[in-house]
Design a protein around this motif. Structure first.
Motif, PDB file in Angstrom:
ATOM      1  N   LEU B  50       0.790  -0.948  -0.009  1.00 36.03           N
ATOM      2  CA  LEU B  50      -0.051  -0.088  -0.103  1.00 36.03           C
ATOM      3  C   LEU B  50       0.870   1.239   0.043  1.00 36.03           C
ATOM      4  O   LEU B  50       0.738   2.157  -0.739  1.00 36.03           O
ATOM      5  CB  LEU B  50      -0.958  -0.173   1.330  1.00 36.03           C
ATOM      6  CG  LEU B  50      -1.633   1.385   1.462  1.00 36.03           C
ATOM      7  CD1 LEU B  50      -2.725   1.273   0.359  1.00 36.03           C
ATOM      8  CD2 LEU B  50      -2.456   1.125   2.774  1.00 36.03           C
ATOM      9  N   ARG B  51       1.919   1.311   0.623  1.00 41.09           N
ATOM     10  CA  ARG B  51       2.707   2.458   0.978  1.00 41.09           C
ATOM     11  C   ARG B  51       3.431   2.787  -0.436  1.00 41.09           C
ATOM     12  O   ARG B  51       3.307   4.074  -0.733  1.00 41.09           O
ATOM     13  CB  ARG B  51       3.856   1.981   2.048  1.00 41.09           C
ATOM     14  CG  ARG B  51       3.205   1.996   3.453  1.00 41.09           C
ATOM     15  CD  ARG B  51       2.874   3.368   4.081  1.00 41.09           C
ATOM     16  NE  ARG B  51       1.916   4.115   3.325  1.00 41.09           N
ATOM     17  CZ  ARG B  51       0.909   3.911   4.081  1.00 41.09           C
ATOM     18  NH1 ARG B  51       0.384   3.082   4.912  1.00 41.09           N
ATOM     19  NH2 ARG B  51      -0.183   4.750   3.324  1.00 41.09           N
ATOM     20  N   THR B  52       3.981   1.739  -1.174  1.00 46.17           N
ATOM     21  CA  THR B  52       4.406   1.951  -2.491  1.00 46.17           C
ATOM     22  C   THR B  52       3.426   2.553  -3.409  1.00 46.17           C
ATOM     23  O   THR B  52       3.844   3.411  -4.146  1.00 46.17           O
ATOM     24  CB  THR B  52       5.041   0.674  -2.943  1.00 46.17           C
ATOM     25  OG1 THR B  52       4.226  -0.315  -2.967  1.00 46.17           O
ATOM     26  CG2 THR B  52       6.427   0.365  -2.184  1.00 46.17           C
ATOM     27  N   ALA B  53       2.488   1.836  -3.259  1.00 43.37           N
ATOM     28  CA  ALA B  53       1.149   2.234  -4.327  1.00 43.37           C
ATOM     29  C   ALA B  53       0.835   3.927  -3.915  1.00 43.37           C
ATOM     30  O   ALA B  53       0.721   4.741  -4.945  1.00 43.37           O
ATOM     31  CB  ALA B  53       0.177   1.506  -4.110  1.00 43.37           C
ATOM     32  N   VAL B  54       0.945   4.385  -2.816  1.00 42.40           N
ATOM     33  CA  VAL B  54       0.244   5.566  -2.397  1.00 42.40           C
ATOM     34  C   VAL B  54       1.515   6.435  -2.577  1.00 42.40           C
ATOM     35  O   VAL B  54       1.479   7.681  -2.670  1.00 42.40           O
ATOM     36  CB  VAL B  54      -0.088   5.560  -1.005  1.00 42.40           C
ATOM     37  CG1 VAL B  54      -0.314   7.103  -0.440  1.00 42.40           C
ATOM     38  CG2 VAL B  54      -1.352   4.778  -0.749  1.00 42.40           C
ATOM     39  N   GLY B  55       2.807   5.994  -2.362  1.00 42.10           N
ATOM     40  CA  GLY B  55       3.746   6.842  -2.576  1.00 42.10           C
ATOM     41  C   GLY B  55       3.955   7.571  -4.041  1.00 42.10           C
ATOM     42  O   GLY B  55       4.727   8.494  -4.133  1.00 42.10           O
ATOM     43  N   GLU B  56       3.322   6.745  -4.752  1.00 43.84           N
ATOM     44  CA  GLU B  56       3.366   7.572  -6.334  1.00 43.84           C
ATOM     45  C   GLU B  56       2.989   8.976  -6.206  1.00 43.84           C
ATOM     46  O   GLU B  56       3.497   9.790  -7.179  1.00 43.84           O
ATOM     47  CB  GLU B  56       2.645   6.665  -7.303  1.00 43.84           C
ATOM     48  CG  GLU B  56       3.156   5.265  -7.502  1.00 43.84           C
ATOM     49  CD  GLU B  56       1.922   4.425  -8.207  1.00 43.84           C
ATOM     50  OE1 GLU B  56       1.094   5.038  -8.705  1.00 43.84           O
ATOM     51  OE2 GLU B  56       2.026   3.259  -8.091  1.00 43.84           O
ATOM     52  N   GLY B  57       2.014   9.186  -5.460  1.00 41.49           N
ATOM     53  CA  GLY B  57       1.536  10.560  -5.422  1.00 41.49           C
ATOM     54  C   GLY B  57       2.232  11.598  -5.000  1.00 41.49           C
ATOM     55  O   GLY B  57       2.083  12.721  -4.949  1.00 41.49           O
ATOM     56  N   LEU B  58       3.474  11.230  -4.404  1.00 36.33           N
ATOM     57  CA  LEU B  58       4.342  12.240  -3.638  1.00 36.33           C
ATOM     58  C   LEU B  58       5.815  12.567  -4.435  1.00 36.33           C
ATOM     59  O   LEU B  58       6.225  11.210  -4.537  1.00 36.33           O
ATOM     60  CB  LEU B  58       4.539  11.865  -2.049  1.00 36.33           C
ATOM     61  CG  LEU B  58       3.064  12.297  -1.364  1.00 36.33           C
ATOM     62  CD1 LEU B  58       3.499  11.944   0.344  1.00 36.33           C
ATOM     63  CD2 LEU B  58       2.795  13.759  -1.462  1.00 36.33           C
ATOM     64  N   GLN B  59       6.219  13.276  -4.690  1.00 37.12           N
ATOM     65  CA  GLN B  59       7.574  13.444  -5.142  1.00 37.12           C
ATOM     66  C   GLN B  59       8.283  14.429  -4.204  1.00 37.12           C
ATOM     67  O   GLN B  59       7.771  15.413  -3.840  1.00 37.12           O
ATOM     68  CB  GLN B  59       7.684  14.002  -6.522  1.00 37.12           C
ATOM     69  CG  GLN B  59       6.795  12.881  -7.480  1.00 37.12           C
ATOM     70  CD  GLN B  59       7.563  11.902  -7.787  1.00 37.12           C
ATOM     71  OE1 GLN B  59       8.689  11.729  -7.743  1.00 37.12           O
ATOM     72  NE2 GLN B  59       7.067  10.698  -8.170  1.00 37.12           N
ATOM     73  N   THR B  60       9.676  14.137  -3.984  1.00 38.04           N
ATOM     74  CA  THR B  60      10.626  15.067  -3.545  1.00 38.04           C
ATOM     75  C   THR B  60      11.330  15.608  -4.395  1.00 38.04           C
ATOM     76  O   THR B  60      11.943  15.276  -5.077  1.00 38.04           O
ATOM     77  CB  THR B  60      11.322  13.940  -2.175  1.00 38.04           C
ATOM     78  OG1 THR B  60      10.372  13.316  -1.761  1.00 38.04           O
ATOM     79  CG2 THR B  60      11.939  15.113  -1.389  1.00 38.04           C
ATOM     80  N   VAL B 228       5.964  17.401  -2.798  1.00 36.71           N
ATOM     81  CA  VAL B 228       4.865  17.922  -3.736  1.00 36.71           C
ATOM     82  C   VAL B 228       4.112  16.991  -3.885  1.00 36.71           C
ATOM     83  O   VAL B 228       4.640  15.713  -4.364  1.00 36.71           O
ATOM     84  CB  VAL B 228       5.411  18.739  -5.007  1.00 36.71           C
ATOM     85  CG1 VAL B 228       6.247  19.937  -4.573  1.00 36.71           C
ATOM     86  CG2 VAL B 228       6.320  17.784  -5.787  1.00 36.71           C
ATOM     87  N   GLN B 229       2.848  17.298  -4.333  1.00 37.01           N
ATOM     88  CA  GLN B 229       1.857  16.177  -4.503  1.00 37.01           C
ATOM     89  C   GLN B 229       1.835  16.449  -6.223  1.00 37.01           C
ATOM     90  O   GLN B 229       1.876  17.474  -6.667  1.00 37.01           O
ATOM     91  CB  GLN B 229       0.401  16.646  -3.835  1.00 37.01           C
ATOM     92  CG  GLN B 229       0.148  16.467  -2.589  1.00 37.01           C
ATOM     93  CD  GLN B 229      -0.901  16.787  -2.294  1.00 37.01           C
ATOM     94  OE1 GLN B 229      -1.996  17.318  -2.699  1.00 37.01           O
ATOM     95  NE2 GLN B 229      -1.539  15.989  -0.919  1.00 37.01           N
TER      96      GLN B 229
END
Lengths: 404, 666
Positions: B50-60, B228-229
């Motif tokens: 789940l974490r990897t799937a959700v992490g797609e939406g955040l970029q550093t 950022v989102q």
């Protein structure tokens, strides 16, 4: 509670006299019986829907250079229109609508037919009709007119459903069913079928008739599947949820079938977003996946995902409780109705709402097939919003005009 | 259950039964939904995927930190950050509007492929505007502002850009920054600054030479971090969190801009006078004088005041990527490799300046007393080999002081031979002269905090054996012959000393025997305010003792000192007497030693142009009684130390002692 002389008036008879019943009571006392909890629960769901439409569309609109509130405002207008339709529906005694049932039925069928002429020209093979700048879906309207027609017809024989009556009823339901099926709106057709079954059951259809009906239905479904009447994508939508893993994670996607892959993707993203909410949710406007358009169709058919992601299990359960409240108050109105027709109207609405909520939410969670069915009062769109409010208006109508 | 209208009596309430059945179905369905909801949100919400799937939406995105500035010891800015207008293109803008490549090309005057390549630079994060042109003019800025319809997604941003106000003068000390290379990035990418922030991104700047490289970890600061989102299409929608970058700390050097500028000028003038002066007698041609270097060091603590090398380069050439033409120019042998910092990297035969080592060794070992007379006949013979003096006639009987002043070779040849005999004649005897050279810091790295230092070479049997074993073809003969030590004693043969090592050695003698690690940095300070140092010290660099040289007794040391002083004061006999004529020696006595080193085979063996002319060397300290400065200079192919290097050093002293503007001083 069931049979009272005024309701036993045969439906096909033309409405010779204006008011169908001796109306002793005035409108004012009837309003006292308006089921406030039902209305408030429905309004609360609609309000939440507007908020969810905003949270799922604002970023997409903003990046496209538009007003981030534009779709939210439209949905708000739909909700207000729905409320107005609700008031309008509740205003007049439902028995008057029963008298108009044949006209309403024929009218809605004509609209359905019109989609094959105008709809195709304007929007391809879809189920929409364009009136001015407003589009609407006749298949949504048919749901209510069918409920009224069936109620009128089934109540007309004093609660006795004879074989002949059953055939008439089936014929009456089959016409819009087939038309909608032909429009490729499989989900809407299924709603009609469920409404029919629910109303038949409540009207006192005999056991053997029901068994026979089930057999015919089974044969019919088998035939439809075997004969290839269903298009491949329709089969994909119906079966993808079976092949997908029940938890998170990517299902095995057939590379030779891109449509199945998009369904699969939609399902994966939807389940991920729901799981992302956890117990307490991410908070309003914080759901990453639904706020950033990672779930396809998230403001329409998959709007439940945004509730689940932002408000978690607690919020989602609360939403389910609101729907249960609406359905329970509908059931209560059905049971307390002063005549069989009122009971059947409420039963039709109950069947419609229950099926749509179960199918829609079940679909987003991967336990029901993906079918284009809206979540009542929440999914972005005007037709279903107005029609669902009209349905609730009918229930309130029946409820407030029970014998005092 | 709600009480319905009363059912007709006698009729079984089948509707009631059905209604209850409906209710049961409804409850079952909603129970199913609730159960499934719990499974997803209560159980599956803890699944790792789940974490990897959700992490797609955040970029550093990492934001570069302003680099620390560099100041000289007096607070003069040597490396700063200038705000320049940078044209950037938003990610995805080019894909959506391909015409901007053409528009920008016309606006910037660059070919379309160049602009396209800049916009597609893979070193930038796809969520970050990509720079296309730096330092554009105001008219370009205006044109971009006014034509936003034609140039969607094109912006002008003011960004700090490194610059070096004293470009060539300080180049070898400051170095330069440039974009990190792929191999550097791979080597450093796991390095973290601050709280887990990676120090480098593929587009980061990094110090590549000089103190920009050695003090990189202080100067670079801590990159800012912006989360950022990003929506499913890659659009940046909102900033989730933002940690601003922490500017790098400032670096204060021990170097003085004034002294360095004077040294650079002295080198330039020395090279010109060598090229235009009297012809080289050995070859009959003018001196080439292609390169030179000068070191100014404080003998009391090892602080470097100036470190000049010629030819030099412009570090500003490297800032936004060096052009191919410049790179070729800097690496063309005809231009004598300006990127090389000869002051610290190039080993030279130091000639007679090395006699400092031999003299100290002789007195310390007791091989020959300070006032013991040696008869310089003009040559020294070992077996059949004759080693000639520079002056063929010889200087006659000389003591140590005189031998230094007149630079008698035979005096020191003989000492070299004696040291060789001591070592060869007695098993296990140390190579004493070499040991003394090493104590003075020769043949080993000084430890200066600049990249590219050379170790030099002190020839010994040990070194010869090692070289032979490593490179048997280049060094076929592993034996250390007596003649080699005879030459070594006067700074010829295989001797190799960097100008910095030579300065260190003279500083060690000048301060009474302490070898310091030469030091270029004084302090790290908190970021200053607008090109001014803050004077808030973070870290102080104090003097560091590297070794101690056993100094001769006061009589012996006085004899050596008077010999070195005689070099400048004795106009008739001192080798640099002429060079220091009219210098206020009574006020600022300068002790020094000239050196003239032969580099290659004699002219008759190779002829012109292969012949390499003599190296001109001068090393000194002043004031001789209480030394504050050590100055040495080395000029390649420039002839006598007395004629080129000594005048250059004199010129530097004029600046060091403020003698150029006596009116102002008074």
């Amino acid at each position: 509670m069931l049979t009272r002389p005024p309701a036993a008036r045969p439906v096909p008879a033309p409405p010779a006299s204006g008011p169908p019943a001796p109306r002793r009571q005035v409108a004012v006392p009837a309003w006292r019986h308006v089921d406030l909890s039902l209305v408030l629960a429905t309004a609360a769901i609609s309000a939440l829907g507007v908020l969810m439409v905003y949270s799922t569309t604002r970023f997409g609109l903003a990046t496209a250079g538009g007003n981030p509130q534009s779709e939210m405002k439209k949905q708000l207008i739909y909700a207000v229109l729905g409320a107005a339709a609700f008031v309008g529906t509740a205003l007049f005694d439902y028995r008057r609508y029963l008298a108009w049932a044949p006209a309403l039925y024929v009218g809605s069928l004509l609209m359905l037919l019109a989609t094959f002429v105008i709809g195709r020209r304007t929007l391809g093979a879809t189920s929409w009709i364009q009136v001015g700048s407003f589009q609407f879906e006749p298949s949504e309207v048919v749901k209510v007119t069918l409920v009224l027609s069936l109620a009128a017809l089934l109540a007309s024989r004093k609660g006795e459903v004879t074989g002949r009556l059953l055939l008439v009823v089936l014929g009456l339901a089959m016409v819009p069913f087939l038309l909608i099926f032909k429009q490729n709106a499989l989900g809407s057709a299924m709603v009609l079928a469920v409404v029919l079954v629910g109303m038949l059951l409540m009207a006192g259809t005999r056991g053997r008739h029901m068994v026979a009906l089930a057999l015919v239905a089974a044969i019919g479904i088998g035939g439809v599947v075997q004969l290839g009447v269903l298009k491949q994508y329709q089969k994909d939508r119906l079966t993808t949820f079976l092949t997908a893993p029940s938890g998170l994670g990517q299902g095995t996607v057939s590379t030779s079938n891109p449509y199945a892959a998009t369904i699969q993707y939609n399902l994966d993203q939807s389940k991920t977003a729901i799981a992302d909410g956890g117990i307490y949710g991410k908070g309003l406007f914080n759901g990453l996946l639904t706020n950033l358009s990672y779930v396809p169709n998230q403001s329409t058919d998959f709007i439940f995902t945004s509730v689940a992601e932002q408000f978690g299990f607690v919020g989602s359960a609360l939403l389910l409780a609101l729907f249960v409240l609406v359905i329970w108050r509908t059931w209560r109105a059905a049971v307390r109705s002063r005549d069989l027709a009122g009971t059947l109207i409420c039963t039709g609405v109950l069947s419609m709402l229950t099926f749509q909520v179960f199918e829609n939410i079940g679909m987003t969670m991967g336990i029901m097939p993906v079918a284009g069915i809206t979540l009542p009062f929440m999914s972005y769109g005007g037709s279903s919003m107005v029609v669902d409010w009209v349905a609730v208006g009918l229930v309130v109508n029946v409820g407030m005009r029970r014998s005092s | 259950m709600a009480q319905p209208v009363s059912p007709p009596p006698g009729e079984p309430s089948s509707v009631h039964v059905r209604a209850v059945a409906v209710l049961v179905v409804v409850v079952c369905l909603f129970g199913t939904l609730l159960g499934r909801l719990w499974y997803l949100q209560g159980v599956e919400s803890k699944a790792p995927q789940l974490r990897t799937a959700v992490g797609e939406g955040l970029q550093t995105i990492y934001l570069p930190a302003p680099r620390g500035e560099i100041f000289d010891r007096n607070g003069q800015l040597l490396a700063g950050n200038r705000v320049e207008e940078v044209v950037t293109v938003n990610p995805g803008a080019y894909a959506a509007h391909p015409q901007i490549a053409r528009e920008l090309s016309a606006l910037l005057g660059e070919p379309v492929p160049v602009v396209t390549a800049a916009m597609n630079n893979p070193q930038y994060s796809p969520y970050q505007p990509v720079p296309v042109a730096t330092g554009v003019s105001q008219s370009v800025v205006l044109a971009i502002d006014e034509n936003q319809q034609l140039l969607p997604g094109v912006q002008v941003q003011a960004e700090p850009v490194r610059y070096y106000p004293h470009a060539t003068t300080m180049a070898n000390i400051i170095g330069y920054v440039s974009q990190i290379t792929a191999s550097e990035y791979n080597a450093f990418k796991s390095e973290t600054c601050g709280a887990g922030v990676p120090c480098y991104q593929p587009n980061s700047e990094i110090g590549q030479a000089g103190v920009e490289a050695t003090f990189e970890k202080y100067l670079r600061g801590v990159p800012g971090k912006e989360v950022v989102q990003v929506d499913s299409q890659g659009h940046v929608l909102a900033t989730v969190s933002e940690t601003p970058p922490v500017p790098g700390d400032d670096l204060v050097l021990s170097v003085s801009l004034r002294d360095q500028t004077a040294a650079v000028n002295a080198l330039q003038q020395g090279m010109i006078s060598a090229r235009t002066g009297p012809v080289d007698i050995a070859s009959g041609y003018h001196y080439r004088a292609p390169a030179a270097s000068m070191v100014v060091e404080d003998p009391r603590n090892g602080q470097i005041l100036a470190l000049a090398t010629a030819p030099d380069y412009n570090p500003n050439d490297f800032l936004s990527g060096i052009s191919v033409a410049r790179w070729k120019y800097y690496n063309n042998p005809a231009n004598h490799f300006p990127l090389l910092d000869r002051a610290i990297s190039e080993g030279y035969a130091p000639g007679s300046t090395w006699k400092l080592i031999t003299a100290t060794a002789q007195l310390d070992y007791g091989l020959r007393g300070a006032y013991q007379i040696y008869n310089d006949t003009g040559s020294f013979t070992v077996g059949t080999q004759v080693f000639h003096d520079n002056a063929d006639s010889g200087f006659g009987p000389v003591d140590l002081s005189e031998a230094i002043t007149v630079s008698s070779d035979a005096y020191f040849y003989s000492l070299g031979y004696q040291f060789w005999q001591l070592w060869a004649g007695q098993k296990g005897h140390p190579e004493y002269l070499q040991k003394m050279a090493s104590l003075y810091g020769l043949g080993r790295y000084s430890g200066i905090q600049l990249p590219g230092e050379g170790p030099g070479l002190v020839p010994s049997q040990q070194v010869f054996t090692r070289e032979h074993q490593q490179y048997p073809k280049a060094y076929p003969d592993p034996y250390f012959y007596p003649g080699q030590e005879v030459l070594e004693a006067i700074g010829q043969g295989a001797d190799s000393v960097t100008p910095l090592q030579l300065a260190d050695a003279y500083a060690t003698f000048a301060n009474g025997g302490t070898l310091y690690v030469p030091q270029v940095a004084l302090a790290i300070e908190k970021p200053g305010n607008g090109d001014r140092p803050s004077n808030r010290v973070v870290k102080l660099f104090t003097k560091q003792v590297k070794d101690h040289v056993p100094m001769p007794d006061s009589i012996g040391r006085a004899a050596m000192l008077s010999g070195f002083e005689g070099v400048t004061t004795n106009v008739a006999l001192g080798t640099a007497g002429t060079a220091f004529q009219n210098f206020p020696l009574s006020q600022y006595p300068v002790a020094g030693k000239t050196g003239t080193a032969q580099v290659g085979p004699v002219f008759s063996a190779v002829g012109w142009p292969k012949y390499i002319q003599d190296t001109s060397v001068f090393s000194s300290f002043a004031p001789a009684t209480a030394p504050r400065y050590v100055v040495d200079a080395v000029f390649e192919q420039a002839g006598y130390g007395a004629s080129i290097a000594a005048p250059a050093v004199r010129q530097e002293y004029m600046t060091l002692f403020n003698l150029n503007h006596p009116a102002k001083k008074g």
